[in-house]
Design a protein around this motif. Structure first.
Motif, PDB file in Angstrom:
ATOM      1  N   ASP A 178       5.582   6.309   7.843  1.00  0.00           N
ATOM      2  CA  ASP A 178       4.342   6.949   8.286  1.00  0.00           C
ATOM      3  C   ASP A 178       4.375   7.007   9.815  1.00  0.00           C
ATOM      4  O   ASP A 178       4.083   8.040  10.413  1.00  0.00           O
ATOM      5  CB  ASP A 178       3.140   6.144   7.763  1.00  0.00           C
ATOM      6  CG  ASP A 178       1.821   6.858   7.978  1.00  0.00           C
ATOM      7  OD1 ASP A 178       1.840   8.097   8.141  1.00  0.00           O
ATOM      8  OD2 ASP A 178       0.779   6.184   7.980  1.00  0.00           O
TER       9      ASP A 178
ATOM     10  N   HIS B  23       4.598  10.262  12.136  1.00  0.00           N
ATOM     11  CA  HIS B  23       3.601  10.504  13.199  1.00  0.00           C
ATOM     12  C   HIS B  23       4.297  10.941  14.479  1.00  0.00           C
ATOM     13  O   HIS B  23       3.857  11.865  15.165  1.00  0.00           O
ATOM     14  CB  HIS B  23       2.790   9.234  13.508  1.00  0.00           C
ATOM     15  CG  HIS B  23       1.837   8.837  12.432  1.00  0.00           C
ATOM     16  ND1 HIS B  23       1.346   7.558  12.301  1.00  0.00           N
ATOM     17  CD2 HIS B  23       1.294   9.544  11.414  1.00  0.00           C
ATOM     18  CE1 HIS B  23       0.527   7.508  11.250  1.00  0.00           C
ATOM     19  NE2 HIS B  23       0.490   8.696  10.697  1.00  0.00           N
TER      20      HIS B  23
ATOM     21  N   HIS C 223       1.833  15.562   6.869  1.00  0.00           N
ATOM     22  CA  HIS C 223       0.509  15.024   6.578  1.00  0.00           C
ATOM     23  C   HIS C 223      -0.365  16.058   5.863  1.00  0.00           C
ATOM     24  O   HIS C 223      -1.063  15.732   4.910  1.00  0.00           O
ATOM     25  CB  HIS C 223      -0.162  14.527   7.856  1.00  0.00           C
ATOM     26  CG  HIS C 223       0.258  13.143   8.229  1.00  0.00           C
ATOM     27  ND1 HIS C 223       1.479  12.878   8.785  1.00  0.00           N
ATOM     28  CD2 HIS C 223      -0.358  11.940   8.087  1.00  0.00           C
ATOM     29  CE1 HIS C 223       1.587  11.565   8.989  1.00  0.00           C
ATOM     30  NE2 HIS C 223       0.488  10.979   8.571  1.00  0.00           N
TER      31      HIS C 223
ATOM     32  N   HIS D  73      -0.426   7.306   0.835  1.00  0.00           N
ATOM     33  CA  HIS D  73      -0.107   7.936   2.119  1.00  0.00           C
ATOM     34  C   HIS D  73       1.353   7.763   2.534  1.00  0.00           C
ATOM     35  O   HIS D  73       2.031   8.740   2.851  1.00  0.00           O
ATOM     36  CB  HIS D  73      -1.047   7.351   3.174  1.00  0.00           C
ATOM     37  CG  HIS D  73      -1.001   8.048   4.477  1.00  0.00           C
ATOM     38  ND1 HIS D  73      -1.650   9.236   4.702  1.00  0.00           N
ATOM     39  CD2 HIS D  73      -0.370   7.742   5.642  1.00  0.00           C
ATOM     40  CE1 HIS D  73      -1.431   9.626   5.945  1.00  0.00           C
ATOM     41  NE2 HIS D  73      -0.652   8.741   6.546  1.00  0.00           N
TER      42      HIS D  73
ATOM     43  N   ASN E  91       3.973  10.854   2.239  1.00  0.00           N
ATOM     44  CA  ASN E  91       4.572  11.455   3.435  1.00  0.00           C
ATOM     45  C   ASN E  91       6.087  11.499   3.307  1.00  0.00           C
ATOM     46  O   ASN E  91       6.724  12.471   3.743  1.00  0.00           O
ATOM     47  CB  ASN E  91       4.197  10.648   4.680  1.00  0.00           C
ATOM     48  CG  ASN E  91       2.797  10.959   5.159  1.00  0.00           C
ATOM     49  OD1 ASN E  91       2.190  11.930   4.738  1.00  0.00           O
ATOM     50  ND2 ASN E  91       2.286  10.130   6.044  1.00  0.00           N
TER      51      ASN E  91
HETATM   52 ZN    ZN Z   1      -0.056   8.915   8.608  1.00  0.00          ZN
END
Ligand code: ZN
Ligand code: NAD
Length: 358
Positions: free
Chosen positions: A193, A197, A260, A274, A278
């Motif tokens: 994650d 990002h 996302h 999540h 992803n």
């Molecule tokens: Zn995230």
């Protein structure tokens, strides 16, 4: 306002073992005999040694948070109602866990002082009153929830955070030793994650030197940990915790992107979590993030991680439409990823094809 005036976390304590300073940190924040409420990830519910380190006093209470599903507005409201019924008011809420528990702590803190249901506040700057004092203590690294101005909730009609200046924690406690027990697959999904990002921020049209400085550092740390190290060690836990922090700071001043936006659709329809969601999406995004995806695949291979395939097989047209609607509703993410003309680039047909590949 043309330039975002970014509200940050007030206090940060960092270091292996710093969790044991929590009692001292909380002492001046206690209001009369109103209790501190400790939200603890269910993983820790039978870890007696860890529980004995929580600095309980007076009417303080430990609430075990169920993380089977990501936080729902109904769950937030229920926990808030129970606390109000039992104590009236509380001195503070301390969230000890991953993104799920930290988001629960943020949301319940806000709902202790704002009337109605948390679903009424899903959106931007709808929260009008500060919540009770809140502390975030990550026990798994990657989401950046410890520094963000949102807490992501699934409500009756959407999955959307309570984004506001009142949402960031008053205090965070970054103790990498707390992350030692995370299982390697889960550690990887949540760490990615952070990696995602960084890629989405660095490759996005909203990029600026503020975001770039944090994003590059966090990405470099992720690559060092997952591509250069032969064995997982304390140094890896320490660096991953700081990568999560820096990755969160990077997107705070830019935005996330395609992975996302697409994974939100999966989460809404299928409940895909999540981190893993992803990863499932990013694995197929070589046309948008060619270099990032190559690195990602190297990390997956080196750590023998299982990335689920074929999860949208057999879905109906209606179900695909639901995911497409949720995803295309995330306009700022698409605009960051593809620019102002994103609607012409990411058509419904193209997005459907992408969903079919997952
Ligand atoms: Zn995230
Ligand atoms: P998580 O909080 O759901 O936890 C994942 C798993 O790890 C759980 O099974 C948990 O029990 C376990 N775990 C946690 N700490 C552990 C430890 N020390 N030892 C062993 N097991 C441990 O996962 P996550 O990826 O950290 O968070 C995902 C959530 O964060 C989602 O709800 C997502 O929407 C949210 N999120 C929020 C933000 C934000 O800015 N607020 C950003 C990204 C994601």
């Amino acid at each position: 306002m043309k330039f975002r005036n970014f509200k940050m976390v007030d206090y940060v304590v960092y270091g292996s073992g710093c969790f044991d300073q929590l009692g001292e940190i909380l002492a001046p924040r206690r209001v009369g005999d109103a209790p501190m409420i400790f939200f603890v990830d269910e993983y820790f519910q039978d870890k007696k040694e860890f529980l004995s380190r929580i600095p309980l006093q007076g009417k303080d209470k430990v609430v075990v948070i169920d993380v089977t599903d990501e936080p729902k507005t109904k769950y937030v409201d229920q926990v808030r109602d129970e606390l109000v019924a039992e104590f009236g008011t509380v001195s503070g809420i301390i969230g000890i866990g991953g993104g799920s528990v930290m988001d629960m702590a943020k949301a319940v803190s806000l709902m202790m002082t704002n009337p109605g249901s948390s679903a009424d506040y899903q959106g931007w700057d709808l929260v009008k009153v500060a919540g009770v004092y809140k502390v975030g203590i990550p026990t798994i690294s990657g989401t950046g929830a410890e520094v963000s101005r949102t807490c992501v909730l699934t409500g009756p009609t959407r999955k959307l955070g309570m984004n506001s200046d009142f949402t960031p924690f008053d205090q965070i406690v970054l103790d990498p030793a707390l992350t030692k027990t995370v299982e390697p697959n889960q550690r990887f999904y949540t760490a990615m994650d952070c990696f995602i990002h960084c890629v989405e921020s660095l490759e996005g049209t909203y990029l600026n030197a503020f975001s770039q400085s944090y994003g590059e550092k966090a990405q470099e740390l992720c690559e060092e940990i997952f591509l250069q190290k032969e064995n997982w060690d304390d140094d890896a836990d320490e660096k991953l915790m700081m990568a999560s922090y820096a990755g969160g700071m990077s997107i705070a001043y830019s935005q996330v992107g395609v992975a996302h936006a697409v994974s939100y659709g999966l989460a809404y329809l299928l409940g895909t979590k999540h981190g893993i969601g992803n990863c499932i999406v990013f694995d197929k995004l070589e046309e948008f993030y060619p270099e990032g995806v190559v690195k990602f695949k190297q990390m997956v291979k080196k750590h023998s991680i299982d990335i689920p395939q074929g999860i949208t097989k057999g879905l109906t047209d209606e179900q695909f439409d639901t995911m497409i609607n949720v995803s295309l509703g995330m306009a700022p993410l698409w605009e960051n990823a593809l620019g102002k003309d994103w609607k012409e680039i990411m058509t419904r047909e193209r997005l459907r094809k992408l969903y079919e590949r997952l």
